[in-house]
Enzyme design. Structure first.
Site, mmCIF file in Angstrom:
data_model
loop_
_atom_site.group_PDB
_atom_site.id
_atom_site.type_symbol
_atom_site.label_atom_id
_atom_site.label_comp_id
_atom_site.label_asym_id
_atom_site.label_seq_id
_atom_site.Cartn_x
_atom_site.Cartn_y
_atom_site.Cartn_z
ATOM 1 N N CYS A 145 15.053 22.228 8.064
ATOM 2 C CA CYS A 145 15.967 22.952 8.952
ATOM 3 C C CYS A 145 17.383 22.779 8.404
ATOM 4 O O CYS A 145 17.898 21.658 8.326
ATOM 5 C CB CYS A 145 15.837 22.389 10.371
ATOM 6 S SG CYS A 145 16.967 23.145 11.541
ATOM 7 N N CYS B 184 23.396 24.248 24.491
ATOM 8 C CA CYS B 184 23.348 23.639 23.167
ATOM 9 C C CYS B 184 24.496 22.658 22.977
ATOM 10 O O CYS B 184 25.667 23.039 23.036
ATOM 11 C CB CYS B 184 23.414 24.743 22.108
ATOM 12 S SG CYS B 184 23.558 24.119 20.427
ATOM 13 N N GLY C 289 25.184 26.209 13.460
ATOM 14 C CA GLY C 289 25.854 27.442 13.091
ATOM 15 C C GLY C 289 25.024 28.700 13.310
ATOM 16 O O GLY C 289 23.822 28.636 13.555
ATOM 17 N N GLU D 130 24.263 18.445 9.214
ATOM 18 C CA GLU D 130 22.959 17.783 9.227
ATOM 19 C C GLU D 130 21.841 18.731 8.829
ATOM 20 O O GLU D 130 21.903 19.932 9.079
ATOM 21 C CB GLU D 130 22.698 17.181 10.614
ATOM 22 C CG GLU D 130 23.562 15.945 10.819
ATOM 23 C CD GLU D 130 23.321 15.235 12.124
ATOM 24 O OE1 GLU D 130 23.664 14.056 12.211
ATOM 25 O OE2 GLU D 130 22.793 15.854 13.068
ATOM 26 N N SER E 155 17.091 33.869 19.135
ATOM 27 C CA SER E 155 17.301 32.977 20.284
ATOM 28 C C SER E 155 17.528 33.845 21.506
ATOM 29 O O SER E 155 18.646 34.280 21.765
ATOM 30 C CB SER E 155 18.528 32.092 20.040
ATOM 31 O OG SER E 155 18.334 31.294 18.912
ATOM 32 N N LEU E 156 16.473 34.108 22.234
ATOM 33 C CA LEU E 156 16.580 35.038 23.365
ATOM 34 C C LEU E 156 17.024 34.296 24.637
ATOM 35 O O LEU E 156 18.069 34.581 25.195
ATOM 36 C CB LEU E 156 15.240 35.744 23.575
ATOM 37 C CG LEU E 156 15.284 36.944 24.508
ATOM 38 C CD1 LEU E 156 16.204 38.029 23.980
ATOM 39 C CD2 LEU E 156 13.882 37.521 24.726
ATOM 40 N N CYS F 188 26.712 28.567 23.027
ATOM 41 C CA CYS F 188 25.542 28.708 23.897
ATOM 42 C C CYS F 188 25.543 27.509 24.850
ATOM 43 O O CYS F 188 25.678 26.366 24.413
ATOM 44 C CB CYS F 188 24.253 28.736 23.071
ATOM 45 S SG CYS F 188 24.216 30.060 21.853
ATOM 46 N N SER G 228 17.270 32.147 11.916
ATOM 47 C CA SER G 228 17.359 32.208 13.366
ATOM 48 C C SER G 228 18.743 32.690 13.773
ATOM 49 O O SER G 228 19.755 32.137 13.343
ATOM 50 C CB SER G 228 17.105 30.807 13.939
ATOM 51 O OG SER G 228 17.303 30.823 15.325
ATOM 52 N N CYS H 124 16.348 19.820 18.644
ATOM 53 C CA CYS H 124 17.123 21.052 18.741
ATOM 54 C C CYS H 124 18.396 20.869 19.552
ATOM 55 O O CYS H 124 18.363 20.331 20.646
ATOM 56 C CB CYS H 124 16.291 22.100 19.469
ATOM 57 S SG CYS H 124 15.467 23.174 18.356
ATOM 58 N N CYS I 88 30.097 25.554 15.352
ATOM 59 C CA CYS I 88 29.531 26.864 15.688
ATOM 60 C C CYS I 88 30.493 27.576 16.624
ATOM 61 O O CYS I 88 31.166 26.948 17.434
ATOM 62 C CB CYS I 88 28.159 26.714 16.351
ATOM 63 S SG CYS I 88 27.360 28.316 16.608
HETATM 64 S S1 SF4 Z 1 22.231 27.485 19.753
HETATM 65 FE FE1 SF4 Z 1 22.846 27.870 17.620
HETATM 66 S S2 SF4 Z 1 24.261 29.634 17.796
HETATM 67 FE FE2 SF4 Z 1 24.108 28.758 19.880
HETATM 68 S S3 SF4 Z 1 25.805 27.285 19.990
HETATM 69 FE FE3 SF4 Z 1 23.974 26.131 19.299
HETATM 70 S S4 SF4 Z 1 24.165 26.120 17.048
HETATM 71 FE FE4 SF4 Z 1 25.508 27.774 17.823
#
Ligand code: SF4
Length: 417
Positions: A151, A165, A215, A136, A269-270, A162, A247, A389, A158
């Protein structure tokens, strides 16, 4: 689900930057990435896609078919400045050569499976590539001006898991090729009729690129770098490096390479300021802990007051959103030209996290702002079309399953560690 990367046995938590910054580490990441290489950019009938080739590769191909190298310049103009997808439109090229090119090559685009526009004008594309894999892309218009950000995804799935996510619950299937990465931007431009490429500072809707889709772009560095070089080429799409932001979750050795070679903007991405917590939220932290990530940010060559590093920070209620966390964040990034994007968490089924309250968001933002860092609270965009997001592709996949359509390919192993 793929396993989280393990800490390298050769490196301690406080290992020096020198131990990281070596070619061996980058070679290891690249070798792993190569296991998830995209298929060749060609049609079943053997015609090759010209999109995604570097100028040098395009020249080699012209010479191979007995044409002069200057054809590269002409083709580049038609493909990336005019947006042509049909050789017969190339009026500066004689008909016999147009036909010869059409017999051997195509100027491809990913197929558009769906294109949805949100009430807030965010537009989400589900693209399908030649092998049936999908990713996407989201266009996010600026709220005030006639411009916006595209984006772009860099991988199908991925590897990083995380925990906040939803996208990350899908294992990595494969990397996207340069043609597929550039193709997302070109297809989005098709949708907005934004060809030929606007020159210089001429207003354009699709004015910036953020590599923040599905990703980890630095685990597919070679394809991403090749695609960005094509997009930045001044005789084609011509987007300046200042308008491109990559990012990363903090792939330290590749951050250095990206800074040295591409000089594009960096977002990190902290999401946590203590290693024990970040190990959990962003498991890549076990490999590249906060201290090393921040040190790589300090070294990042493109960082300046005009081009700040963006720290992404997802606000999770009672987890990482205390005032002490905010103060520690300020301490960590002190001296870095930076801004902090505070992202309200988007709850999804199965996740145990909850979004921070508005009051807590404001308290956190104020501490960061009072320390001299811009700290905008990034309001979710395109929620009604599941474009916010961390929602990318997951819902598309779920909806396809619900409709009885199979997934495109089996899941693959972790490519990151
Ligand atoms: S935030 Fe980004 S790097 Fe982390 S799992 Fe989601 S898509 Fe992957």
């Amino acid at each position: 689900m793929s396993a989280a990367p393990a800490t390298s046995p050769s490196r301690s938590r406080d290992g020096t930057a020198a131990s990281l910054l070596n070619d061996e580490e980058r070679a290891r990441i690249r070798a792993k990435s190569a296991q998830f290489a995209p298929p060749p950019a060609a049609l079943p009938d053997g015609r090759r896609d010209l999109v995604g080739l570097s100028r040098e590769e395009l020249t080699d191909i012209m010479v191979e078919i007995g044409e002069k190298p200057f054809r590269t310049k002409q083709l580049w103009h038609w493909i990336y400045h005019q947006g042509a997808t049909d050789f017969s439109r190339m009026s500066s090229i004689a008909r016999p050569l147009q036909e010869k090119l059409a017999e051997r090559f195509v100027i491809g685009r990913p197929g558009v499976v769906t294109e949805q526009t949100s009430q807030d004008s965010t537009r989400k594309f589900l693209f399908r590539f030649r092998d049936g894999q999908e990713a996407e892309t989201v266009y996010i218009p600026d709220r005030q001006e006639d411009r916006g950000a595209v984006c772009i995804s860099s991988q199908v799935g991925c590897t990083l898991s995380c925990t906040f996510c939803h996208t990350g619950t899908q294992a990595l299937v494969r990397n996207l090729g340069a043609a597929e990465i550039v193709g997302q931007f070109m297809a989005a431009r098709d949708s907005y009729g934004e060809w030929p490429s606007p020159k210089g500072e001429t207003p354009r809707l699709l004015s910036t690129i953020v590599l923040m889709g599905m990703g980890e772009p630095l685990y597919n560095y070679d394809n991403v770098a090749k695609a960005m070089r094509i997009i930045m080429d001044g005789e084609g799409i011509g987007l300046s490096r200042r308008r491109i932001t990559l990012s990363t979750s903090g792939v330290v050795p590749m951050m250095d390479q990206c800074g040295a070679e591409l000089g594009i903007n960096l977002a990190v991405s902290l999401h946590a300021v203590r290693d024990d917590l970040r190990d959990e939220i962003v498991p890549l932290n076990r490999k590249y802990p906060i201290r090393e990530v921040i040190a790589a940010c300090r070294r990042y060559p493109a960082a300046s007051n005009a081009r700040r590093i963006t720290f992404e920070y997802i606000m999770l209620r009672g987890i990482n959103d205390s005032e002490a966390d905010a103060r520690e964040l300020v301490r960590l990034i002190s001296g870095i030209p930076a801004k902090v994007n505070l992202i309200p968490f988007n709850p999804w089924p199965g996740s145990s996290y909850r979004p921070s309250t508005r009051e807590q968001l404001d308290r956190f933002a104020k501490i960061v702002m009072d320390a001299g860092f811009a700290s905008p609270i990034r309001m979710p965009r395109g929620r009604d079309i599941l474009a916010a997001c961390g929602q990318l592709r997951t819902e598309s996949q779920r909806l396809r399953r619900a409709a009885g359509q199979p997934d495109a390919a089996p899941e693959a192993e972790d490519a990151g560690a």
